[in-house]
Design a protein around this motif. Structure first.
Motif, short mmCIF file in Angstrom:
data_model
loop_
_atom_site.label_atom_id
_atom_site.label_comp_id
_atom_site.label_asym_id
_atom_site.label_seq_id
_atom_site.Cartn_x
_atom_site.Cartn_y
_atom_site.Cartn_z
N GLY A 59 0.37 -23.67 -21.25
CA GLY A 59 1.69 -23.38 -21.78
C GLY A 59 2.70 -24.43 -21.44
O GLY A 59 3.44 -24.31 -20.46
N THR A 64 1.37 -23.20 -26.54
CA THR A 64 0.03 -23.10 -25.96
C THR A 64 -0.95 -24.06 -26.64
O THR A 64 -1.94 -24.47 -26.04
CB THR A 64 -0.51 -21.67 -26.11
N THR A 65 -0.67 -24.43 -27.88
CA THR A 65 -1.60 -25.31 -28.61
C THR A 65 -1.59 -26.73 -28.05
O THR A 65 -2.58 -27.44 -28.19
CB THR A 65 -1.24 -25.35 -30.10
N THR A 87 -4.19 -21.42 -16.05
CA THR A 87 -3.20 -20.93 -16.99
C THR A 87 -2.71 -19.52 -16.68
O THR A 87 -3.43 -18.71 -16.10
CB THR A 87 -3.79 -20.94 -18.43
N GLU A 89 -1.79 -17.70 -19.23
CA GLU A 89 -2.06 -16.99 -20.49
C GLU A 89 -3.18 -15.98 -20.25
O GLU A 89 -4.31 -16.15 -20.69
CB GLU A 89 -2.44 -17.99 -21.58
N LEU A 91 -3.56 -12.88 -21.28
CA LEU A 91 -3.89 -11.93 -22.35
C LEU A 91 -4.34 -12.61 -23.63
O LEU A 91 -4.87 -11.95 -24.52
CB LEU A 91 -2.68 -11.03 -22.65
N ASN A 92 -4.14 -13.91 -23.72
CA ASN A 92 -4.44 -14.63 -24.96
C ASN A 92 -5.90 -15.07 -24.98
O ASN A 92 -6.23 -16.23 -24.73
CB ASN A 92 -3.51 -15.83 -25.09
N GLU A 93 -6.79 -14.14 -25.31
CA GLU A 93 -8.22 -14.44 -25.28
C GLU A 93 -8.61 -15.45 -26.34
O GLU A 93 -9.55 -16.24 -26.16
CB GLU A 93 -9.02 -13.15 -25.42
N LYS A 94 -7.93 -15.44 -27.49
CA LYS A 94 -8.20 -16.43 -28.53
C LYS A 94 -7.97 -17.84 -28.00
O LYS A 94 -8.72 -18.78 -28.32
CB LYS A 94 -7.30 -16.17 -29.74
N LEU A 95 -6.97 -18.00 -27.16
CA LEU A 95 -6.67 -19.30 -26.57
C LEU A 95 -7.79 -19.76 -25.65
O LEU A 95 -8.15 -20.94 -25.61
CB LEU A 95 -5.35 -19.23 -25.81
N TRP A 96 -8.39 -18.82 -24.92
CA TRP A 96 -9.51 -19.18 -24.05
C TRP A 96 -10.67 -19.73 -24.87
O TRP A 96 -11.29 -20.73 -24.50
CB TRP A 96 -9.99 -17.97 -23.26
N ASP A 98 -10.48 -21.13 -27.83
CA ASP A 98 -10.08 -22.43 -28.38
C ASP A 98 -10.27 -23.55 -27.36
O ASP A 98 -10.77 -24.63 -27.69
CB ASP A 98 -8.61 -22.40 -28.83
#
Length: 241
Positions: A59, A64-65, A87, A89, A91-96, A98
């Motif tokens: 972040g 986050t990207t 990180t 982040e 709760l952002n499992e999609k980010l993990w 990625d």
């Protein structure tokens, strides 16, 4: 663990101070050769002196990207550099997903036990997919749910005497295929009339006590198949036509 050089990518001063303290107190083999609070600073540092490890927060500046792209480009340009994500982040499992696709060597969440000497030693030792306890708990929870779902699916196929063609038929109905389209699937040796007969037989299997006197159309049949785990909503993929 041998001596190594690290760049810390972190834009929150208080968290940076805490991370530096972890290295100073628990990982004396590490030499911090730079701290980067932005993407621009990071690329300037790594071009000046290549580290052995990048400890990367995702972040940066509210985005986050950016962290995902830093990881991807670092792995492309410096394949021998280890990238460990650290990180908040959580709760952002999609980010993990990625960042793992981008080549990260591991992910440590900023919760629970935080970053440990063991995590860093594992990465520096060449281990891939290094996770700390908070993320491991989430991974194991998902794994257990996945296995339980597969078992329920297999049991439902047996209990309701569902064969391969029944499953394919129901799955494609759930995907919005018409009976005419289903007959064109590779390896589906049935015409429309045969599928209609098969649908009636499935209604009798899945609604042995009737449907409160109401007729069962294709949509209600598919919903019932989903409820019984005969088809899996998370794995609704069409066959090749």
């Amino acid at each position: 663990m041998d001596n190594f050089k690290v760049i810390i990518v972190e834009d929150v001063p208080l968290e940076l101070k805490g991370t530096e303290g972890i290295f100073r107190n628990d990982i004396p083999e590490a030499t911090i050769i730079g701290n980067a609070e932005s993407e621009t600073t990071y690329w300037r540092l790594i071009k000046k002196e290549q580290p052995d490890l990048v400890l990367l927060d995702l972040g940066l500046g509210g985005s986050t990207t950016v962290g995902v792209e830093i990881c991807r480009q670092t792995k492309e340009l410096y394949p021998n550099v280890k990238v460990l994500i650290f990180t908040g982040e959580i709760l952002n499992e999609k980010l993990w997903v990625d960042v793992l696709d981008a080549g990260a060597d591991g992910i440590c969440l900023k919760s629970g036990e935080l970053l440990t000497r063991g995590d860093v030693a594992s990465v520096m030792g060449g281990k891939r997919l290094v996770f700390n306890q908070p993320i491991l708990e989430k991974v194991i929870e998902r794994f257990k749910r996945s296995v339980s779902s597969q078992l329920l699916h297999q049991e439902a196929l047996v209990d309701y005497e569902i064969d391969e063609y029944d499953e394919r038929f129901l799955r494609h109905l759930a995907l919005g295929f018409t009976k005419e389209q289903i007959t064109n699937l590779r390896g589906m040796p049935f015409g429309v009339k045969s599928l209609e007969k098969r649908q009636n037989e499935l209604v009798q299997k899945l609604f042995p006590d009737g449907n409160n006197g109401m007729s069962v159309n294709a949509t209600r049949l598919v919903v019932r198949a989903l409820e019984l785990r005969i088809i899996d909503i998370d794995n609704l993929m069409p066959d090749e036509e």
